[in-house]
Write a protein that holds these residues in place. Sequence first.
Motif, short mmCIF file in Angstrom:
data_model
loop_
_atom_site.label_atom_id
_atom_site.label_comp_id
_atom_site.label_asym_id
_atom_site.label_seq_id
_atom_site.Cartn_x
_atom_site.Cartn_y
_atom_site.Cartn_z
N TRP A 16 13.58 -0.24 2.82
CA TRP A 16 12.29 -1.06 2.64
C TRP A 16 11.31 -0.60 3.67
N LEU A 18 11.35 2.48 5.13
CA LEU A 18 11.01 3.63 4.72
C LEU A 18 9.79 3.67 3.78
N VAL A 19 10.33 2.66 2.80
CA VAL A 19 8.96 2.48 1.85
C VAL A 19 7.58 2.34 2.41
N ALA A 21 6.64 2.41 5.45
CA ALA A 21 6.25 3.71 6.42
C ALA A 21 5.67 4.63 5.70
N LEU A 22 6.11 4.78 4.30
CA LEU A 22 5.54 6.14 3.79
C LEU A 22 4.04 5.74 3.37
N VAL A 23 3.90 4.46 3.05
CA VAL A 23 2.50 4.23 2.34
C VAL A 23 1.54 4.66 3.45
N VAL A 25 1.28 7.05 5.56
CA VAL A 25 1.52 8.50 5.57
C VAL A 25 0.85 9.23 4.38
N VAL A 26 1.37 8.88 3.16
CA VAL A 26 0.58 9.37 1.87
C VAL A 26 -0.65 8.83 1.78
N GLN A 30 -3.52 11.88 1.46
CA GLN A 30 -4.56 11.92 0.38
C GLN A 30 -5.82 11.55 0.62
N TRP A 47 0.29 -2.43 0.41
CA TRP A 47 1.44 -3.30 0.87
C TRP A 47 1.48 -4.58 -0.14
N TRP A 111 -1.07 7.84 -6.53
CA TRP A 111 0.44 7.92 -6.41
C TRP A 111 1.22 6.79 -6.47
#
Length: 372
Positions: A16, A18-19, A21-23, A25-26, A30, A47, A111
């Motif tokens: 969770w 990583l999920v 933290a990925l937001v 970044v993407v 974008q 989130w 995404w």
Amino acid sequence: METEKKQEVVIYGILWFLVLALVPVVMYFQGHSMGHALRIGDVLRVWMGILPFFVLFLLHDLLAAPLWVEKGKPWAYLAVTVALLAVFGGYLWTVRQDPGPRRPDSPPMEWMGEPPPPHEEMPGPRPPMDGRMPLSPDLMKFLLGMLLLGVNLGVKYYLKSARGERRMQELQAENLSRQLETLRYQINPHFFMNTLNNIHALVDIDPEQAKASIEEFSKLMRHVLYEGDRPTIPLAKETEFLRHYVSLMKLRYADTVRIDLSLPEKDEGAEIPPLMLASFVENAFKHGISYEKPSFVHVTVSVEDGKIVFRCANSRQDSAQAAQHGVGLANVRGRLDLLYGDRYTLHIDQGGEVYDVLLLLPATVKMDKEGV
């Protein structure tokens, strides 16, 4: 069990994290490609969109998954999971009907399955229509929720399998160690020496009884050598060992000790680890017999309501002998914990002049990859 639970929490925490933290970044890459700056409000909005997935995952982990993985109730698991997915699908439908306020200048989050605003034209040529309907964002979110449940179930089964493998390895090592200890210490060497002396004396007095005693002694040793390394044996074989053992002990003590043995005529298909009951009986004779005052040993074995009921009572001697009695008891408790977990009952009453052991065991011992 606590170790596996901590491992599970760590795995979920990392996933969770990583999920989440990925937001940003993407969103950063974008938005940068479209000329939009990254706003903390947009990150929080995404989130919040992930929060329903986390709630679904948490409810499945706490309520549904244990029904199948730990309790072995697949139909109950299926019913609870379907109910959770129905509520989740209803939530997605509600949100679709009322998506809530949104900043007009916020970039679309393709995404996350969010389509661009209807008044904006998609740049570039339109893809050719081949007759296939694309997946809607709501359906993609629903499938993503199902994937989360699958991941949750897979992690639980993996940890359960690893726990079972580890417990099986511990059990195998314990069985080997126990067999060696049995050959060296479990049956008191003085018992063999005294029994052989008694049989030797019977050769001239009662040759027929001497022959019968030698046969019982041979069967007892055969049980120790060839049954001691098996995970479980029929209860009838364990009670047969007790019968031979007590019969030989009667040769040693004659009428000076009251010895009673009550065994079931049928074992009802019950299974038990070898020498489990014999450990208590051997201790009863070893620490409960005195030549200076009346002594007794009473042993009872029965099968009642799917449980093996074992009771062994003997006259209690001085505190030093009682302490020695407790040394072997610690090893027996460790073996019971490894084999049965919390599915057994061991009650010992040391009050007064009687040492009374009551042991309740399941009539079957499950030997599989999840443990015993």
